[in-house]
Design an enzyme around this catalytic site. Structure first.
Site, mmCIF file in Angstrom:
data_model
loop_
_atom_site.group_PDB
_atom_site.id
_atom_site.type_symbol
_atom_site.label_atom_id
_atom_site.label_comp_id
_atom_site.label_asym_id
_atom_site.label_seq_id
_atom_site.Cartn_x
_atom_site.Cartn_y
_atom_site.Cartn_z
ATOM 1 N N SER A 257 92.126 19.417 4.180
ATOM 2 C CA SER A 257 92.872 18.594 3.277
ATOM 3 C C SER A 257 93.429 19.547 1.770
ATOM 4 O O SER A 257 94.255 19.781 2.060
ATOM 5 C CB SER A 257 92.161 16.996 2.147
ATOM 6 N N LEU B 164 85.951 24.630 2.308
ATOM 7 C CA LEU B 164 85.583 23.674 3.204
ATOM 8 C C LEU B 164 84.266 23.051 1.794
ATOM 9 O O LEU B 164 84.451 22.755 1.143
ATOM 10 C CB LEU B 164 84.082 25.185 3.216
ATOM 11 N N ASP C 102 81.991 16.274 -7.229
ATOM 12 C CA ASP C 102 83.157 16.350 -6.494
ATOM 13 C C ASP C 102 83.701 15.471 -7.761
ATOM 14 O O ASP C 102 85.560 16.159 -8.382
ATOM 15 C CB ASP C 102 83.599 15.625 -6.031
ATOM 16 N N ARG D 107 82.124 13.008 3.232
ATOM 17 C CA ARG D 107 81.084 13.918 1.946
ATOM 18 C C ARG D 107 81.758 13.538 0.881
ATOM 19 O O ARG D 107 79.809 13.988 0.198
ATOM 20 C CB ARG D 107 82.299 15.803 2.128
ATOM 21 N N SER E 175 88.854 28.619 11.052
ATOM 22 C CA SER E 175 87.996 27.020 11.376
ATOM 23 C C SER E 175 86.640 27.134 12.038
ATOM 24 O O SER E 175 86.321 27.792 13.610
ATOM 25 C CB SER E 175 88.984 25.749 11.867
ATOM 26 N N ARG E 176 85.815 25.905 12.564
ATOM 27 C CA ARG E 176 85.076 25.687 13.609
ATOM 28 C C ARG E 176 85.644 25.507 14.641
ATOM 29 O O ARG E 176 84.541 26.307 15.884
ATOM 30 C CB ARG E 176 84.265 24.828 13.075
ATOM 31 N N LYS F 257 86.008 24.106 -5.955
ATOM 32 C CA LYS F 257 84.934 23.395 -7.001
ATOM 33 C C LYS F 257 84.374 21.822 -5.834
ATOM 34 O O LYS F 257 84.665 21.887 -4.893
ATOM 35 C CB LYS F 257 85.459 22.589 -7.990
ATOM 36 N N ALA G 253 92.678 22.714 2.372
ATOM 37 C CA ALA G 253 92.506 23.943 2.661
ATOM 38 C C ALA G 253 94.489 23.938 3.168
ATOM 39 O O ALA G 253 95.093 25.558 2.590
ATOM 40 C CB ALA G 253 92.174 24.752 4.034
ATOM 41 N N TYR H 260 84.200 31.137 11.111
ATOM 42 C CA TYR H 260 83.991 31.566 9.390
ATOM 43 C C TYR H 260 83.885 32.918 9.799
ATOM 44 O O TYR H 260 84.756 33.731 8.895
ATOM 45 C CB TYR H 260 83.639 31.106 8.388
HETATM 46 N N1 LIG Z 1 90.541 21.469 -6.544
HETATM 47 C C1 LIG Z 1 90.485 19.790 -5.841
HETATM 48 O O1 LIG Z 1 91.982 19.428 -6.301
HETATM 49 C C2 LIG Z 1 90.117 19.840 -4.512
HETATM 50 C C3 LIG Z 1 90.908 18.547 -3.775
HETATM 51 C C4 LIG Z 1 90.120 18.325 -2.646
HETATM 52 C C5 LIG Z 1 88.486 18.881 -2.475
HETATM 53 N N2 LIG Z 1 88.448 19.966 -3.010
HETATM 54 C C6 LIG Z 1 86.736 20.934 -2.576
HETATM 55 O O2 LIG Z 1 87.283 21.164 -1.719
HETATM 56 C C7 LIG Z 1 86.150 21.218 -0.822
HETATM 57 C C8 LIG Z 1 86.750 20.839 0.477
HETATM 58 O O3 LIG Z 1 87.576 19.178 0.664
HETATM 59 P P1 LIG Z 1 88.041 18.483 1.507
HETATM 60 O O4 LIG Z 1 88.933 17.649 0.975
HETATM 61 O O5 LIG Z 1 89.602 19.367 1.690
HETATM 62 O O6 LIG Z 1 87.293 17.904 2.347
HETATM 63 P P2 LIG Z 1 87.751 17.894 4.143
HETATM 64 O O7 LIG Z 1 89.031 17.356 4.249
HETATM 65 O O8 LIG Z 1 86.631 17.610 4.918
HETATM 66 O O9 LIG Z 1 88.131 19.927 4.997
HETATM 67 C C9 LIG Z 1 86.556 20.307 4.369
HETATM 68 C C10 LIG Z 1 86.637 21.663 5.744
HETATM 69 O O10 LIG Z 1 85.518 22.265 5.835
HETATM 70 C C11 LIG Z 1 85.112 22.526 6.879
HETATM 71 N N3 LIG Z 1 83.876 22.359 7.530
HETATM 72 C C12 LIG Z 1 82.530 23.206 7.304
HETATM 73 N N4 LIG Z 1 81.423 22.448 7.424
HETATM 74 C C13 LIG Z 1 82.282 20.916 8.009
HETATM 75 C C14 LIG Z 1 80.903 19.656 7.922
HETATM 76 N N5 LIG Z 1 79.593 19.804 8.936
HETATM 77 N N6 LIG Z 1 81.989 18.663 8.498
HETATM 78 C C15 LIG Z 1 83.120 19.068 8.548
HETATM 79 N N7 LIG Z 1 84.162 19.684 7.913
HETATM 80 C C16 LIG Z 1 83.194 21.020 7.874
HETATM 81 C C17 LIG Z 1 86.259 22.266 8.177
HETATM 82 O O11 LIG Z 1 87.185 22.994 8.597
HETATM 83 P P3 LIG Z 1 86.700 23.676 10.004
HETATM 84 O O12 LIG Z 1 87.103 22.088 10.593
HETATM 85 O O13 LIG Z 1 88.440 23.968 9.994
HETATM 86 O O14 LIG Z 1 85.979 24.357 10.331
HETATM 87 C C18 LIG Z 1 86.961 20.735 7.431
HETATM 88 O O15 LIG Z 1 88.086 21.139 7.388
HETATM 89 C C19 LIG Z 1 85.691 20.595 -1.248
HETATM 90 O O16 LIG Z 1 84.444 21.128 -2.015
HETATM 91 C C20 LIG Z 1 86.181 20.170 -2.403
HETATM 92 O O17 LIG Z 1 85.428 19.586 -3.369
HETATM 93 C C21 LIG Z 1 89.256 20.721 -4.319
#
Ligand SMILES: NC(=O)c1ccc[n+]([C@@H]2O[C@H](COP(=O)([O-])OP(=O)(O)OC[C@H]3O[C@@H](n4cnc5c(N)ncnc54)[C@H](OP(=O)(O)O)[C@@H]3O)[C@@H](O)[C@H]2O)c1
Length: 329
Positions: A13, A73, A177, A164, A35-36, A96, A15, A57
């Site tokens: 989300s 991630l 979070d 997560r 991506s994985r 973060k 990314a 990665y």
């Molecule tokens: N700055 C902001 O506004 C903001 C907003 C939301 C989240 N975040 C932060 O960004 C990070 C990711 O959050 P997200 O909401 O984007 O999460 P998400 O949608 O679940 O995506 C996380 C990505 O991590 C990878 N990944 C690596 N190991 C994994 C595992 N064991 N299980 C599942 N996915 C795994 C996956 O990419 P691949 O499968 O492609 O490898 C997945 O697409 C978190 O640390 C969160 O705190 C920041």
């Protein structure tokens, strides 16, 4: 001007949102995504017209044509991936919370310094034009000495052990979070660290904090009253009260406006500036600027402030007895 070449780790989300913002900046390009899964990397590459899509990665991190890596991630992946990037002399912008705890953050800072590589936590709120204006109002004394900050950040998510946000194996809990935002916000606006920290949490079924309240106490007369939740719609507004007036910020973590009031409840100045894209472009532009100027950290979000916030979160978790499985190894 040579474009700065970004590599994106993850296709989730954040990314996706961050990549949309990057695409709007003229002085950089997205050179690769990893991506994985090869399929997810290719789909993402197609969506954002990225030349290279890596399955895994490490291949991206080792690509000599990448200048800076964005780590989007899960929390638990941040440390190892950032370490690998820094060891391969790649600049890093890491989501973060930077890591699970201050020990890991300190380790990354040391590695970045040893390798003389840029490193920054993606605390995008600090770079928003509205936040900059609020900081300016405070620093110029427009509300006098800040006496009290109130900030909340909470959503009502459906419980899912495997998600997560709730899973302790993935660094779940409201503090890491969401709590990282109001703690960063208060310490950034006040420009100093609290003398005492009080907190309380409600632990949920998965053993992580589903809601919490945090009180930062400054001996010189300031209090910050902060709360976050995964199980309640707390809103996400901030109020900053000073001797001469107060500032009201709706959705402080992604604010595009702020309002300055006097003590007669009259609005004396309003700031409104729509984002160029979605708000993530400002932190990305700061990284580009730092890299062009040869800076190893951002003066707006220096590594010490990331470490300070991680120390505060360690102290809070210690008060609750919340330890992550990775910390027991
Ligand atoms: N700055 C902001 O506004 C903001 C907003 C939301 C989240 N975040 C932060 O960004 C990070 C990711 O959050 P997200 O909401 O984007 O999460 P998400 O949608 O679940 O995506 C996380 C990505 O991590 C990878 N990944 C690596 N190991 C994994 C595992 N064991 N299980 C599942 N996915 C795994 C996956 O990419 P691949 O499968 O492609 O490898 C997945 O697409 C978190 O640390 C969160 O705190 C920041």
């Amino acid at each position: 001007m040579k474009k700065i070449r970004w590599g994106i780790l993850g296709t989730g989300s954040i990314a996706t949102q961050f990549s949309s913002a990057l695409k709007a900046l003229e002085d950089c390009s997205i050179a690769a995504v990893a991506s994985r899964s090869a399929e997810r990397a290719e789909k993402f590459a197609k969506e954002f017209q990225i030349e290279k899509a890596y399955a895994g990665y490490e291949a991206l991190i080792k690509d000599p044509d990448i200048d800076v890596v964005y780590i989007g991630l899960h929390h638990t992946e941040h440390k190892e991936m950032a370490k690998l990037c820094l060891e391969h002399k790649k600049a890093v912008l890491c989501e973060k919370p930077f890591t699970l705890n201050s020990k890991d953050t300190k380790q990354l800072i040391d590695i970045a310094k040893e390798n003389k590589v840029f490193l920054m936590e993606a605390m995008w709120t600090k770079f928003l034009p509205a936040t900059k204006r609020i900081k300016k109002w405070i620093d110029e004394g427009r509300i006098g000495k800040v006496l009290h900050i109130r900030a909340s950040f909470g959503f009502c998510f459906e419980f899912d052990y495997n998600h997560r946000l709730f899973n302790p194996d993935l660094g779940g809990g409201a503090l890491l979070d969401l709590g990282v935002y109001p703690i960063t916000y208060a310490t950034y606006l006040l420009n100093r660290l609290p003398d005492k920290i009080y907190s309380s949490a409600i632990m949920g079924k998965s053993g992580v904090d589903e809601q919490n309240v945090i009180l930062l106490h400054y001996n010189d007369g300031t209090l910050a009253d902060l709360s976050t939740a995964l199980c309640a719609q707390l809103g996400s507004d901030a109020l900053i009260f000073g001797e001469k007036g107060y500032i009201k910020v709706e959705k402080f973590f992604k604010a595009d406006s702020a309002f300055l009031y006097d003590n007669n409840l009259q609005c004396v100045e309003a700031f409104k500036e729509p984002y160029i894209v979605n708000g993530y472009e400002y932190e990305a532009a700061e990284v580009n600027r730092c890299l062009r100027e040869g800076l190893l950290e951002s003066p707006i979000n220096p590594l010490q402030s990331t470490l300070d916030v991680m120390n505060i979160m360690d102290e809070i978790r210690m008060q609750w007895g919340l330890v992550y499985p990775q910390e027991l190894k």
